[in-house]
Design a protein around this motif. Structure first.
Motif, PDB file in Angstrom:
ATOM      1  N   MET A  52       0.844  -1.197   0.000  1.00 18.97           N
ATOM      2  CA  MET A  52       0.000   0.000   0.000  1.00 18.97           C
ATOM      3  C   MET A  52       0.873   1.238   0.000  1.00 18.97           C
ATOM      4  SD  MET A  52      -3.264  -0.223   0.156  1.00 18.97           S
ATOM      5  CE  MET A  52      -3.076  -1.329  -1.187  1.00 18.97           C
ATOM      6  N   THR A  53       0.544   2.207  -0.848  1.00 21.64           N
ATOM      7  CA  THR A  53       1.351   3.432  -0.873  1.00 21.64           C
ATOM      8  C   THR A  53       0.507   4.671  -0.583  1.00 21.64           C
ATOM      9  OG1 THR A  53       1.016   3.601  -3.250  1.00 21.64           O
ATOM     10  CG2 THR A  53       3.007   2.479  -2.524  1.00 21.64           C
ATOM     11  N   THR A  54      -0.655   4.488   0.068  1.00 21.96           N
ATOM     12  CA  THR A  54      -1.490   5.645   0.400  1.00 21.96           C
ATOM     13  C   THR A  54      -0.784   6.519   1.447  1.00 21.96           C
ATOM     14  OG1 THR A  54      -2.569   4.359   2.124  1.00 21.96           O
ATOM     15  CG2 THR A  54      -3.658   4.408  -0.014  1.00 21.96           C
ATOM     16  N   PRO A  55      -1.166   7.807   1.524  1.00 22.24           N
ATOM     17  CA  PRO A  55      -0.557   8.684   2.547  1.00 22.24           C
ATOM     18  C   PRO A  55      -0.768   8.125   3.957  1.00 22.24           C
ATOM     19  CG  PRO A  55      -2.010   9.953   1.076  1.00 22.24           C
ATOM     20  CD  PRO A  55      -2.170   8.519   0.700  1.00 22.24           C
ATOM     21  N   VAL A  60       0.458   6.105   9.637  1.00 19.26           N
ATOM     22  CA  VAL A  60       0.453   4.986  10.596  1.00 19.26           C
ATOM     23  C   VAL A  60       1.874   4.710  11.077  1.00 19.26           C
ATOM     24  CG1 VAL A  60       0.193   2.473  10.742  1.00 19.26           C
ATOM     25  CG2 VAL A  60      -1.680   3.870   9.874  1.00 19.26           C
ATOM     26  N   ALA A  61       2.811   4.683  10.157  1.00 18.65           N
ATOM     27  CA  ALA A  61       4.213   4.438  10.540  1.00 18.65           C
ATOM     28  C   ALA A  61       4.688   5.512  11.513  1.00 18.65           C
ATOM     29  CB  ALA A  61       5.096   4.424   9.293  1.00 18.65           C
ATOM     30  N   GLU A  62       4.228   6.737  11.291  1.00 18.70           N
ATOM     31  CA  GLU A  62       4.632   7.840  12.172  1.00 18.70           C
ATOM     32  C   GLU A  62       4.041   7.673  13.573  1.00 18.70           C
ATOM     33  OE1 GLU A  62       3.244  11.673  10.938  1.00 18.70           O
ATOM     34  OE2 GLU A  62       4.429  12.730  12.451  1.00 18.70           O
ATOM     35  N   ALA A  80       4.074  13.702  -2.781  1.00 16.74           N
ATOM     36  CA  ALA A  80       3.574  14.318  -1.546  1.00 16.74           C
ATOM     37  C   ALA A  80       3.818  13.383  -0.355  1.00 16.74           C
ATOM     38  CB  ALA A  80       2.078  14.614  -1.682  1.00 16.74           C
ATOM     39  N   THR A  81       3.604  12.085  -0.571  1.00 15.05           N
ATOM     40  CA  THR A  81       3.818  11.114   0.501  1.00 15.05           C
ATOM     41  C   THR A  81       5.307  11.011   0.849  1.00 15.05           C
ATOM     42  OG1 THR A  81       1.857   9.896  -0.173  1.00 15.05           O
ATOM     43  CG2 THR A  81       3.459   8.689   1.137  1.00 15.05           C
TER      44      THR A  81
ATOM     45  N   ARG B  25      -6.283  13.822   3.245  1.00 18.14           N
ATOM     46  CA  ARG B  25      -6.010  14.333   4.594  1.00 18.14           C
ATOM     47  C   ARG B  25      -6.275  13.313   5.695  1.00 18.14           C
ATOM     48  NH1 ARG B  25      -4.470  18.743   6.051  1.00 18.14           N
ATOM     49  NH2 ARG B  25      -5.671  18.638   7.974  1.00 18.14           N
ATOM     50  N   ALA B  26      -6.985  12.253   5.365  1.00 17.35           N
ATOM     51  CA  ALA B  26      -7.347  11.276   6.401  1.00 17.35           C
ATOM     52  C   ALA B  26      -6.121  10.770   7.140  1.00 17.35           C
ATOM     53  CB  ALA B  26      -8.094  10.104   5.766  1.00 17.35           C
TER      54      ALA B  26
END
Lengths: 132, 152, 110
Positions: A52-55, A60-62, A80-81, B25-26
């Motif tokens: 998964m490469t969603t923001p 979550v990792a942060e 952006a990610t 933004r979620a």
């Protein structure tokens, strides 16, 4: 295992955070479902292996203080990610290998799974066993 | 002289608006909450649990609700997260709270959401957890993390 | 390697079993059905944290050797019943996907 050694073993590249190449990770969690990561990872500094490469992956990792994120299956996050991860100090790596092979090589190199004790995820219904 | 019944002093209050279906933004409210709690010097365990609770509540709001808001309250003895949305409400809260139960559409599952662990994760990381919902009205969740209480 | 031997070596709990003499060609680890549909190879043992009913359909379509539900993520009885009816092998492991994939890989590619 140092992130640099891990990258060498898998032929993975640093998308961002190459300055953390000496960072050690000893535990890994492989999943595409984020709630799984939130449910099962308790320790800090865990390596997240995901397709998964969603923001949200980096967020979550942060919040879980993870050591690094390794994207598999040749998946690459958006700019952006990547910038967000750089700002949050989370190294991102990308490998073209699939998740199975990635886990296999890292497991055989000594990495162990992140686990959480005492978390029941089973459905309340009992086990359904096949007729023998 | 303070009465023993006096409510715990409020150290911090933050209000965040959450827009429906805003997948860019979620998760950012969760990272904001984490920063606020770290700045207050909260323990890593409290910060992690509050962040997980917030992330799941926020994702539920983004994926399933018509939008709403999250309020972070930090008191002397606790961190509280209040979630309230504008609907559509949950018909069977007990069912929705079961691990593995999910109504996520395929597009959400393919983005790594909809594992059916959202409410479970919120509950597991809270010391006190209350959810109320009315179909057609909305859902309200209060998740409390007590400070200085060992967590198992 | 035969599926029966893999099951024994990894200590998997059988939930629904058809042909255990099948050859396991490799592994595939994913929680995304579309990814498995597109990339898993016939004969792969699929390791997942997903437990949607469609898992059975995907395993059947791709002619996979079987499905391992990792980290004790037991599927509901209707998933097991569907698999039994379709002849799809389903297993359960208490270990997370990373560990199951790691052990399978060590077994097949020591």
């Amino acid at each position: 295992m140092k992130l640099a050694d891990l990258a060498g073993l898998l032929g993975a590249e640093f998308v961002t955070g190459a300055e953390h190449a000496e960072r050690e990770v000893t535990r890994a969690f492989a999943a595409d479902l984020l709630s799984d990561v939130l449910a099962m990872v308790q320790e800090e500094g865990v390596l997240l292996i995901t397709g998964m490469t969603t923001p949200q992956v980096v967020r979550v990792a942060e919040v879980m203080n993870m050591g690094a994120v390794l994207f598999v299956r040749g998946k690459y996050p958006t700019q952006a990610t990547v910038e967000y991860a750089a700002g949050a100090g989370i190294p991102l790596l990308a490998a073209s290998r699939d998740m199975y092979e990635t886990c296999g090589l890292l497991y055989q190199a000594g990495l162990r799974p992140a686990k959480r004790k005492g978390f029941r995820l089973d459905l309340p219904s009992g086990p359904a066993r096949p007729a023998a | 002289m303070t009465s023993p019944q006096a409510p715990p002093a409020l150290r911090l209050r933050r209000i965040y608006e959450v827009a429906p279906r805003d997948l860019d933004r979620a998760g950012t409210v969760s990272t904001e909450v984490r920063r606020e709690l770290l700045a207050l010097g909260m323990s890593p365990d409290v910060v992690r649990r509050a962040s997980v609770v917030c992330f799941e509540g926020e994702m539920n709001m983004v994926l399933y609700s018509e939008g709403g808001r999250i309020i972070l309250l930090v008191k002397e003895d606790r961190v509280e997260l209040l979630f309230s949305d504008r609907g559509p409400g949950i018909a069977d809260v007990d069912l929705a709270s079961q691990p593995g139960y999910s109504t996520a559409p395929d597009w959400a599952r393919e983005l790594g959401f909809g594992a059916g662990l959202g409410i479970t994760n919120m509950e597991q990381n809270s010391d006190l957890f209350k959810i109320r919902s009315r179909v057609g009205k909305g859902t309200v969740v209060r998740a409390t993390i007590l400070l200085g209480v060992p967590f198992f | 390697m035969k599926l029966a031997r893999v099951v024994a070596e990894l200590g998997l709990e059988a939930l629904a079993t058809g042909d255990l003499t099948r050859e396991v060609g490799g592994g595939y680890c994913s929680d995304l059905l579309s990814d498995v549909l597109a990339h898993a190879r016939p004969g792969d043992l699929w390791i997942t944290h997903q437990r949607h009913l469609n898992v059975v359909a995907v395993a059947k379509l791709r002619d996979l050797a079987g499905v391992v539900f990792a980290r004790g993520n037991r599927p509901s009885p209707d998933v097991v019943a569907r698999a039994a009816a379709e002849g799809v092998n389903l297993f359960l492991s208490s270990e997370p996907a990373f560990e199951v994939a790691g052990r399978l890989h060590r077994l097949l590619h020591p």
